[in-house]
Design an enzyme around this catalytic site. Structure first.
Site, short mmCIF file in Angstrom:
data_model
loop_
_atom_site.label_atom_id
_atom_site.label_comp_id
_atom_site.label_asym_id
_atom_site.label_seq_id
_atom_site.Cartn_x
_atom_site.Cartn_y
_atom_site.Cartn_z
CG ASP A 20 15.71 -7.41 -15.14
OD1 ASP A 20 15.18 -6.27 -15.18
OD2 ASP A 20 16.86 -7.61 -14.72
N GLY A 54 -13.61 9.84 -33.90
CA GLY A 54 -14.33 11.03 -33.52
C GLY A 54 -15.18 10.80 -32.27
N PRO A 103 0.80 -1.23 0.00
CG PRO A 103 -0.97 -1.60 1.49
CD PRO A 103 0.33 -2.19 1.03
CD GLU A 115 4.84 -7.78 -15.18
OE1 GLU A 115 6.02 -8.14 -15.36
OE2 GLU A 115 3.86 -8.40 -15.57
N GLY A 116 6.75 -2.36 -12.93
CA GLY A 116 7.74 -1.29 -12.97
C GLY A 116 7.25 -0.14 -13.83
NE ARG A 163 10.52 -4.10 -15.28
CZ ARG A 163 11.52 -3.81 -14.47
NH1 ARG A 163 12.76 -4.03 -14.87
NH2 ARG A 163 11.30 -3.35 -13.26
CB ILE A 203 -1.63 -8.88 -5.58
CG1 ILE A 203 -0.78 -8.15 -4.54
CG2 ILE A 203 -1.01 -10.21 -5.98
CD1 ILE A 203 0.56 -7.65 -5.04
#
Length: 378
Positions: A239, A338, A127, A362-363, A242, A156
């Site tokens: 890593d 539009g 949090p 994820e970053g 991502r 999560i």
């Protein structure tokens, strides 16, 4: 790098494409409105082999690599990024076990996911702590043959519904990285509860939860790696994972472009289809340029992952570039439509709401720029 897909990869791509258009696209708007996870899609994905495909063969899975996983991801996100996130977040929960778990732990935790439809979850954010992953407040207290877990995790995906959650905690609030642990917590652990987060801007078909741990006893046999390995496992996981976010962003951009082309061919202004106006043509060209560039970047990052080569720099570029490109494509798709693009009659407003999260989870993309800059300045 060979950009030619082999026969198996083409079949996998077509399987995912057909699945998205048959099982996901027709219900995406409905489950977005209801803010519900469509469990029947999870079950059908399991039946055809599109759920948890990275589980290794020794644990009963397919053992697919990152490149193949991303081929699937682009297609599923084309149908709905929220529904894709349900499946992708399960891979996120599996990844720490592949990175930090023993072969015995991999078999124990992952084999059940090959026997029936089930999900995993990754619990790092809190949090009061998102990008500052090392500043976690969830505490694991040593109790002999177990850890006693107290604290809360936030944002999560699949949290509470997943069969297990990989939870990252500290054994000493002042201990920094060296005090972190990664613990596998089953969903039925006494003292574990979750609260669904409602009224999200987008990706409403995925379950996002707050997880609460009140004296949850976790056997030490559920610990991945050793004391101090938690933070490293979390960073190595991100890593890797991502890259599927980047692939999903390309899927959204492709959907935005195709919806724009379809609408522009039908819509007339000043007595002719708006596809004849250069202003519209340029928007479509920009979308195509971004999609082709983004796909090459996520495929390069995925290839590096599969080769076991360093990939953090490329993963960060792929995630940041593709998510921002996808947002731009969805934004322009609304402009092409539009006033109709601003309402739910057409899918493009949902694409914009959904892809915004790809720039955060994820970053954040700001963190991706930190990763990229640090690589440049080493």
């Amino acid at each position: 790098m060979d950009f030619t897909l082999n026969d198996e990869q083409r079949q996998l791509q077509q399987l995912a494409r057909d699945f998205a258009r048959r099982e996901i696209t027709p219900i995406a708007a409905e489950y977005d409105r209801k803010e519900e996870l469509p469990w029947q899609v999870v079950e059908k994905a399991f039946e055809v082999g599109l759920l948890n495909p990275s589980i290794p063969e020794h644990a009963g899975g397919l053992g697919l690599g990152m490149f193949d996983e991303c081929l699937i991801g682009e297609e599923l996100a084309y149908g709905c990024m929220g529904i894709y996130t349900v499946l992708m977040a399960s891979e996120l929960g599996i990844a720490p076990i592949l990175i930090g778990g023993t072969e015995e732990q991999q078999a124990r935790f992952l084999a059940p996911l090959t026997e029936k439809a089930g999900l995993a979850a990754f619990a790092l954010s809190e949090p009061g702590n998102g990008s500052d992953a090392a500043g976690m407040a969830t505490v694991a207290r040593d109790d002999g043959d177990a850890w006693i877990l107290n604290g809360a995790k936030m944002w999560i995906s699949n949290g509470g519904l997943a069969e297990f959650n990989v939870v990252f905690a500290t054994t000493d609030r002042q201990g920094g990285h060296k005090a972190t642990v990664a613990l596998v917590v089953p969903k039925d652990a006494p003292g574990f509860s979750h609260n669904k987060i409602k009224h999200k801007m987008g990706q409403r078909a995925s379950l996002t939860s707050e997880l609460v741990f009140e004296d949850v006893r976790v056997p030490k046999e559920n610990q991945l790696g050793g004391l101090g390995d938690g933070f490293k496992i979390a960073m190595k996981t991100l890593d890797k994972t991502r890259v599927p976010v980047a692939a999903g962003s390309v899927g959204i951009a492709r959907r935005a472009m195709e919806e724009s082309i379809k609408y522009a061919k039908e819509r007339e202004a000043f007595g002719r289809p708006i596809t004849e106006f250069q202003a519209i043509q340029f928007k479509l060209a920009e979308m195509a340029m971004g999609i082709e560039t983004g796909r090459l970047m996520y495929q390069k990052a995925a290839w590096l992952v599969d080769q076991g080569l360093p990939h953090g720099f490329e993963s960060a570029i792929a995630k940041a570039y593709c998510s921002e490109m996808g947002f731009s494509a969805a934004n322009e798709a609304i402009q092409v439509h539009g006033g109709y693009g601003y309402v739910g009659e057409y899918p493009v407003e949902k694409l914009l709401r959904d892809v915004k999260l790809n720039m955060i989870y994820e970053g954040t993309n700001e963190i991706q720029r930190v990763v990229i800059a640090r690589s440049l300045l080493k």
